[in-house]
Design a protein around this motif. Structure first.
Motif, short mmCIF file in Angstrom:
data_model
loop_
_atom_site.label_atom_id
_atom_site.label_comp_id
_atom_site.label_asym_id
_atom_site.label_seq_id
_atom_site.Cartn_x
_atom_site.Cartn_y
_atom_site.Cartn_z
N ALA A 557 49.07 42.71 50.57
CA ALA A 557 48.14 42.38 49.49
C ALA A 557 48.58 43.02 48.18
N GLU A 558 49.20 44.21 48.30
CA GLU A 558 49.68 44.89 47.10
C GLU A 558 50.79 44.11 46.41
N ARG A 561 49.63 40.95 44.68
CA ARG A 561 49.07 41.22 43.35
C ARG A 561 50.17 41.52 42.33
N SER A 562 51.09 42.45 42.68
CA SER A 562 52.08 42.91 41.71
C SER A 562 53.15 41.86 41.43
N GLY A 565 50.80 37.97 41.10
CA GLY A 565 49.58 37.89 40.30
C GLY A 565 48.42 37.27 41.04
N VAL A 566 48.42 37.42 42.37
CA VAL A 566 47.35 36.85 43.19
C VAL A 566 46.47 37.99 43.71
N VAL A 567 45.19 37.95 43.35
CA VAL A 567 44.23 38.97 43.78
C VAL A 567 43.38 38.39 44.90
N GLN A 579 39.84 36.71 39.10
CA GLN A 579 40.76 37.81 38.80
C GLN A 579 42.22 37.33 38.81
N THR A 580 42.53 36.40 39.70
CA THR A 580 43.89 35.86 39.74
C THR A 580 44.22 35.14 38.45
N LEU A 583 44.73 37.72 35.71
CA LEU A 583 45.99 38.47 35.87
C LEU A 583 47.19 37.61 35.52
N ARG A 584 47.16 36.37 35.96
CA ARG A 584 48.29 35.47 35.69
C ARG A 584 48.34 35.07 34.21
#
Length: 585
Positions: A557-558, A561-562, A565-567, A579-580, A583-584
Motif C-alpha cells: 500500500a505504501e 501511494r508513493s 499516487g493511489v490511496v 485522495q487519489t 494526490l495525482r
C-alpha cells in the motif's frame, strides 16, 4: 534439369514446407531433452536445434536459448569453409571454439550434413550448454581464468564420425578432457536428434523432390527478407546512439565496462556499430563476435515482434542487418582472451540498442531489463558419490515494460528471450544436493509505470554438496554499486540484485556478480532479484489495477501511494478516489 512445374512457386506449398521444417527442428529439440542426462538439458533446456540449407542458411530453429541458436549459424559458416569439399554422408562434426565461429566454449555443437541421392541438401545441428567442457574449474565458469585454455577444451571442427564410421580416437580424446561422464551421454543425444532431423528432412525432400524443396525454401528466405526490409524502411533514417555498462570483471568489482552502439538506419538496411565499446577485459567478461551478433539479433527480433508482421525465424529475418565489432574490444577480444561470461553480456547489448532507438521507435522498444543473475554450482553429491553440475536459473529478474503492456513477470535473461525453462523445484532437489526453502515473486520489485516492469523473484536454498563451489553469473548487484536499468517516458527504473551467503559457521557474505566461492555443506544462499523498469507515467496507471496488485500481495500500500499516487481506504479493500485524485493532481 528442372521442369517448369518444379520452378513454379506455390504459396501454399511454401507454407507447408516452412511449417514442416519448423516441426523437424522442434522434434529434434523434444528428442534431445527427453533423452539427455544433464538437468541443464532435460530440465532447463539450455540448448537449441537448427535446420539449415546446404549453404548454411538457417531455415528453422527451436530456440530454447536464443543466444545459442543465433550463435549456431556463424559456427556452421566456419565449418563449411574449413572442410570445403571434404563433407560426406555419415559425417558428424563437433565444434565449440569461440575463435572459429563459436559463441561460448560451453555451448558445444553437433553439426550433421544431410544428403539426398548422394547430394548435399542441408544440415541439422544441436548446440547446448555442457555441464563441463574441461578447463581449470568444473563447469567452466571461473572468474580467475585469464585465457581460453584455462576455461575449456577448445574444439575446432573435428569429425567424431567420418563417412558413417565412428572415430573412437576423437571420441576418447574429448571424453578424456571432460570431468562428468554424463556429458558424453548428452553428446550422444545430440547426435541422435541430428540423425532424426536428417532423416525427417530426407523424407520431406523425397516426397516433394529436391528442386521443389529448394525453390520454395529460397522463396521463403527471400520473402522473409523482403518483409523485414519493408519494415526497416519505415523507420527514420539517421544515426542513433545508446550505451550500457557492465559492472565488475571478476577481478575488480569497481571496474565498469561500456558497451556502446551507434546505429545507422539507411533505407531498408540497419547497421549496429559497437566500435565505441571499451577495450577487452583481462578475464572472462568478454563476448565473442558470434555471441554479440546473436544478442543483436535478439534485440532486433524484439523490435520486429512488437510490430504487426509475423516472420518465421530464418536467415531472411536478419538479411538487412550489418554488425561491426572492433577487434580488441569487449565484444571482439583478441586471442587468447577468456570469454565464458560473454553470453550473459546479451543484457548490455540489448539495453544499449533499446536506449538508442527509444526516440524513433517508442512503440517498439522495451524499458530497461534488470540484468540477469544466476549461479553455476558443481561438486560431489553425497547421496550418490557422483559429481554433479547445475545452473540455478529458476532465479529470475524482470524485463521492462513496453507500450501497451506490462513486463512479463520473472522472465529473466534477454539471451534466452523467456524460452529457457526454470527447473522444477523438486527436480532441482533430486538431481543436485540442494534443498530449496522457497521461490516466489518478490513484492515491490517491479519498476512503476503506466506499464510496469516485470517482477523479480526471491529464493533461498541450502547446499549440502561436498567439494562444492559456486560461481555467480550476472550483473546489477547492489553491493557492487550497480546502477538500475532506466525507465522510459516517465517510468521508474528497474530493481537491483542481492545475493547473501550464510556459511555454516555463521559468517555472512554478500556474493558479487562474477565471483567464485567454496560452499561447505550447510551453506545457505538467499537471492533477491529485482524487477524491470517501467514504461510511461505511473500516475496514468488505472487505480483499479494498482488496487488489484495490492490485494494480490505483490505491491505494498505504501508503494501504491508513493509510486502510483493511489490511496487506499483504511481497510485496504478499495481506492479512496478523492485522495487519489488529489494526490495525482
Amino acid at each position: 534439369m528442372s521442369t517448369n512445374a518444379e520452378n513454379r512457386i506455390d504459396p501454399i506449398t511454401a507454407s507447408v514446407l516452412q511449417r514442416r521444417v519448423d516441426a523437424i527442428a522442434k522434434e529434434m529439440a523434444t528428442m534431445l531433452m527427453r533423452s539427455s542426462r544433464s538437468p541443464i538439458f532435460n530440465e532447463i533446456g539450455d540448448l537449441v536445434t537448427v535446420v539449415f540449407d546446404k549453404d548454411g542458411n538457417t531455415l528453422a530453429q527451436a530456440e530454447f536459448a536464443a543466444i545459442i541458436a543465433f550463435g549456431a549459424h556463424p559456427a556452421l559458416e566456419y565449418i563449411i569453409n574449413y572442410y570445403g569439399d571434404d563433407i560426406h554422408e555419415g559425417d558428424v562434426i563437433v565444434h565449440n571454439d569461440v575463435y572459429h565461429g563459436g559463441n561460448q566454449n560451453a555451448d558445444t555443437g553437433i553439426f550433421m550434413p544431410v544428403f539426398s541421392a548422394g547430394q548435399l541438401v542441408g544440415w541439422t545441428a544441436a548446440k547446448g550448454h555442457m555441464a563441463d567442457i574441461g578447463g581449470m574449474t568444473a563447469g567452466g565458469y571461473d572468474p580467475n581464468a585469464r585465457d581460453i585454455w584455462q576455461e575449456a577444451l577448445r574444439i575446432p571442427p573435428v569429425k567424431v564420425a567420418e563417412k558413417g564410421v565412428f572415430r573412437r580416437d576423437v571420441w576418447d580424446f574429448i571424453a578424456a578432457n571432460i570431468r562428468f561422464d554424463f556429458v558424453m551421454e548428452d553428446i550422444k543425444s545430440m547426435i541422435g536428434c541430428c540423425t532424426i532431423g536428417a532423416r525427417r528432412l530426407g523424407e520431406l525432400i523425397e516426397r516433394y523432390t529436391l528442386p521443389v524443396y529448394e525453390n520454395h525454401m529460397d522463396y521463403i528466405l527471400e520473402s522473409s527478407a523482403r518483409q523485414v526490409r519493408a519494415e526497416v524502411s519505415r523507420w527514420a533514417d539517421g544515426h542513433y546512439y545508446g550505451e550500457s555498462w557492465m559492472v565488475s570483471d571478476g577481478f575488480d568489482t569497481t571496474k565498469r565496462y561500456k558497451i556502446a552502439c551507434d546505429i545507422e538506419i539507411k533505407g531498408d538496411e540497419i547497421t549496429f556499430d559497437f566500435s565505441a565499446s571499451d577495450d577487452q577485459a583481462p578475464g572472462i567478461t568478454n563476448m565473442p563476435p558470434a555471441s554479440a551478433k546473436g544478442a543483436v539479433r535478439i534485440a532486433f527480433l524484439m523490435l520486429m515482434a512488437s510490430g504487426d508482421i509475423n516472420i518465421p525465424t530464418n536467415q531472411g529475418l536478419f538479411e538487412p542487418i550489418r554488425t561491426v565489432f572492433r577487434e580488441g574490444s569487449v565484444l571482439n577480444p583478441r586471442f587468447p582472451a577468456a570469454t565464458v561470461f560473454g553470453n550473459q553480456m546479451s543484457d548490455e547489448v540489448v539495453e544499449c540498442i533499446m536506449t538508442a532507438l527509444a526516440g524513433i521507435l517508442p512503440d517498439r522498444v522495451s524499458a530497461g531489463w534488470n540484468k540477469y543473475l544466476c549461479t553455476s554450482t558443481n561438486g560431489v553429491d553425497p547421496r550418490t558419490n557422483e559429481e554433479f553440475g547445475t545452473l540455478t536459473v529458476f532465479q529470475r529478474t524482470g524485463p521492462g515494460g513496453v507500450q501497451g503492456t506490462d513486463g512479463w513477470d520473472a522472465l529473466g535473461f534477454t539471451g534466452t528471450a523467456g524460452q529457457m525453462r526454470a527447473p522444477d523445484p523438486e527436480m532441482f532437489e533430486l538431481t543436485s544436493p540442494h534443498f530449496l526453502e522457497y521461490h516466489e515473486y518478490l513484492p515491490d520489485s517491479a519498476g512503476a509505470g503506466e506499464y510496469r516492469g516485470g517482477m523479480g523473484t526471491r529464493s533461498a536454498w541450502v547446499s549440502y554438496g561436498e567439494n562444492q563451489h559456486g560461481v555467480t553469473l550476472g550483473d546489477n548487484v547492489r553491493a557492487e554499486g550497480a546502477v538500475p536499468a532506466q525507465g522510459l517516458f516517465g517510468g521508474m527504473d528497474s530493481g537491483l540484485n542481492d545475493m547473501t551467503v550464510t556459511f555454516p559457521d555463521g559468517t555472512v557474505h554478500q556474493w558479487g556478480s562474477k565471483e567464485i566461492i567454496a560452499m561447505p555443506p550447510g551453506t545457505r544462499v538467499e537471492s533477491l532479484l529485482g524487477g524491470g523498469a517501467g514504461y510511461g507515467d505511473a500516475f496514468k496507471r488505472p487505480a483499479e489495477k494498482v488496487l488489484a496488485e495490492v490485494r494480490d500481495g505483490i505491491l505494498s500500500a505504501e508503494r501504491a501511494r508513493s509510486d502510483y499516487g493511489v490511496v487506499l481506504t483504511s481497510d485496504g479493500t478499495a481506492v479512496d478516489t478523492a485522495q487519489t485524485a488529489a494526490l495525482r493532481a
